[in-house]
Design a protein around this motif. Structure first.
Motif, PDB file in Angstrom:
ATOM      1  N   TRP A   6     -13.660  29.805   6.089  1.00 39.39           N
ATOM      2  CA  TRP A   6     -14.666  30.739   5.787  1.00 39.39           C
ATOM      3  C   TRP A   6     -14.542  31.624   4.756  1.00 39.39           C
ATOM      4  CZ3 TRP A   6     -18.799  31.315   8.806  1.00 39.39           C
ATOM      5  CH2 TRP A   6     -19.548  32.817   8.823  1.00 39.39           C
ATOM      6  N   LYS A   7     -15.872  32.482   3.937  1.00 40.15           N
ATOM      7  CA  LYS A   7     -15.648  33.043   2.446  1.00 40.15           C
ATOM      8  C   LYS A   7     -16.352  34.674   3.140  1.00 40.15           C
ATOM      9  CE  LYS A   7     -17.103  29.405   0.012  1.00 40.15           C
ATOM     10  NZ  LYS A   7     -17.781  28.671   1.221  1.00 40.15           N
ATOM     11  N   GLU A   8     -15.162  36.219   3.187  1.00 41.78           N
ATOM     12  CA  GLU A   8     -15.591  36.709   3.871  1.00 41.78           C
ATOM     13  C   GLU A   8     -17.314  37.708   2.656  1.00 41.78           C
ATOM     14  OE1 GLU A   8     -14.425  38.826   6.313  1.00 41.78           O
ATOM     15  OE2 GLU A   8     -13.241  37.014   6.113  1.00 41.78           O
ATOM     16  N   PHE A   9     -18.303  38.019   3.269  1.00 36.65           N
ATOM     17  CA  PHE A   9     -19.189  39.008   2.778  1.00 36.65           C
ATOM     18  C   PHE A   9     -19.524  40.071   3.266  1.00 36.65           C
ATOM     19  CE2 PHE A   9     -22.916  37.541   5.681  1.00 36.65           C
ATOM     20  CZ  PHE A   9     -22.144  36.867   6.221  1.00 36.65           C
ATOM     21  N   ASP A  10     -20.255  40.482   2.226  1.00 36.33           N
ATOM     22  CA  ASP A  10     -20.406  41.870   2.965  1.00 36.33           C
ATOM     23  C   ASP A  10     -22.486  41.934   3.032  1.00 36.33           C
ATOM     24  OD1 ASP A  10     -21.886  44.279   2.957  1.00 36.33           O
ATOM     25  OD2 ASP A  10     -21.526  45.365   0.981  1.00 36.33           O
ATOM     26  N   LYS A  11     -23.111  42.257   4.730  1.00 30.62           N
ATOM     27  CA  LYS A  11     -24.328  41.479   4.146  1.00 30.62           C
ATOM     28  C   LYS A  11     -25.473  43.164   4.313  1.00 30.62           C
ATOM     29  CE  LYS A  11     -24.218  42.779   9.394  1.00 30.62           C
ATOM     30  NZ  LYS A  11     -24.817  44.739   9.631  1.00 30.62           N
TER      31      LYS A  11
END
Ligand code: FAD
Length: 265
Positions: A6-11
Motif C-alpha cells: 500500500w502506498k500512502e497518499f494525500d487525497k
C-alpha cells in the motif's frame, strides 16, 4: 500476482504516477484492442493526442513523447494506421531518444483495495479534470491545432474518446447521454471545468452501493467538506454548492503545483 504494498497518499493531491499510468494504459492496452485506426476512429485518436500533447502538464520527457507522437500522426499521409506502428513508436523509437513513458502501471491516488477496483477509470477522470483545468489556465495552448476558439474542445475530445475507445461500454453510453443533454450549454473554459465536475458527481451518486465501489473509497459528492469547506453551503436547510468556490478549488486542485511527483520513477 503478489499484492502490492500500500502506498500512502494525500487525497488533497493529484499524483503524476496516476496520470502517467493512465496514459500508459490508454496507449499500450486500451488502444491495442483496435488493430488499425482509420476514419472517425483515427480522427478521434489524433484529436485526443493533440489535446494531451498541448495540455498535459507532465515531465519534459513525457511531453516530448506526446509531441513526437502528434507530429508523426499529423505528418503521416496514411488513411489507416496499424496499431502496431503506434506501439512500436511509443515503445522503441522514442525510448532511444530518451523520451519515456513508464512501462509499468502503478496507482497511488487511484490505488484500489483490490486490483480490479479503481486504477484506470479513476486515472481517466483525473486526466480529463486536469486537462479541462489546464485549458482554462492556458487558453492559448491549442492555438493552430484546429481546436482553438472552442471552449468545448477538451470535453468533445473526451466524449469521442470515451465513446470510441473506453473499454467500459456502459460507461460510454451513460456519458454520451449526459453529453447530449447538456454539453451544448457550455459557453466558456471555466464552465467546461464545472460541467465535468458536475457530471462526475452525477456518476458518483448513481454508483453509490454499486459492485464497482471500493469500500475503502466510498462514493461521495466531491469535494467533501474536509477538502473544501467553503464549497458547501446551506440554504433553507438544504445543501447547496457554492459554484464559484468549487471552480476555484478545482482550478487549484488539478493544476501543476498540486500534482505530486511522489512515487514517479
Ligand atoms: P472516481 O470516480 O474514478 O474519481 C477519481 C478521483 O477524482 C477521486 O478519487 C476524487 O479525487 C476525484 N473526484 C471525485 N469526484 C469528482 C468530481 N465530481 N469532480 C472532480 N473530481 C472528482 N462505472 C460504472 O460502474 N458505471 C458507469 O456508468 C461508469 N461511467 C463512467 C464514465 C466515465 C467517463 C468514466 C471515466 C468512468 C466511469 N465509471 C463508471 C467508472 C467510475 O466512475 C469510477 O471511475 C470507478 O468506480 C472508480 O472510482 P473511484 O473511487 O476511483 O473514483
Amino acid at each position: 500476482g503478489a499484492a502490492e504494498v500500500w502506498k500512502e497518499f494525500d487525497k488533497s493531491k493529484v499524483y503524476m504516477v496516476d496520470l502517467e499510468s493512465g496514459l500508459h494504459y490508454l496507449l499500450r492496452v486500451e488502444l491495442a484492442s483496435h488493430q488499425t485506426l482509420e476514419g472517425e476512429e483515427l480522427k478521434t485518436f489524433k484529436d485526443f493526442v493533440t489535446v494531451i500533447a498541448k495540455l498535459f502538464p507532465g515531465r519534459p520527457s513525457v511531453v516530448k513523447l506526446l509531441e513526437t507522437l502528434l507530429e508523426w500522426l499529423v505528418s503521416l499521409p496514411l488513411e489507416r494506421i496499424p496499431y502496431d506502428a503506434i506501439l512500436d513508436l511509443v515503445n522503441n523509437k522514442m525510448r532511444i531518444s530518451g523520451m519515456f513513458l513508464s512501462d509499468r502501471l502503478q496507482w497511488v491516488g487511484c490505488q484500489g483495495s483490490r486490483p480490479e477496483l479503481r486504477g484506470y477509470p479513476c486515472s481517466l477522470w483525473t486526466l480529463f479534470h486536469t486537462l479541462t483545468v489546464q485549458a482554462a489556465h492556458r487558453p492559448d495552448a491549442l492555438a493552430n491545432t484546429g481546436l482553438e476558439e472552442d471552449p468545448l474542445a477538451v470535453l468533445q475530445t473526451m466524449r469521442r474518446y470515451i465513446g470510441t475507445f473506453f473499454g467500459c461500454q456502459e460507461c460510454g453510453r451513460h456519458f454520451e447521454e449526459m453529453a447530449k443533454e447538456s454539453l451544448s450549454q457550455v459557453r466558456s473554459l471555466d464552465q467546461a471545468v464545472l460541467w465535468l465536475w458536475s457530471k462526475h458527481n452525477q456518476v458518483n451518486s448513481r454508483l453509490t452501493g454499486a459492485l464497482s465501489e471500493d469500500s475503502r473509497f466510498p462514493k461521495a459528492q466531491w469535494p467533501t467538506p474536509d477538502l473544501c469547506p467553503a464549497c458547501h453551503e446551506e440554504r433553507d436547510g438544504l445543501h447547496v454548492w457554492n459554484e464559484d468556490r468549487v471552480l476555484s478549488f478545482l482550478k487549484r486542485h488539478y493544476a501543476g503545483p498540486n500534482i505530486s511527483p511522489k512515487y514517479a520513477s
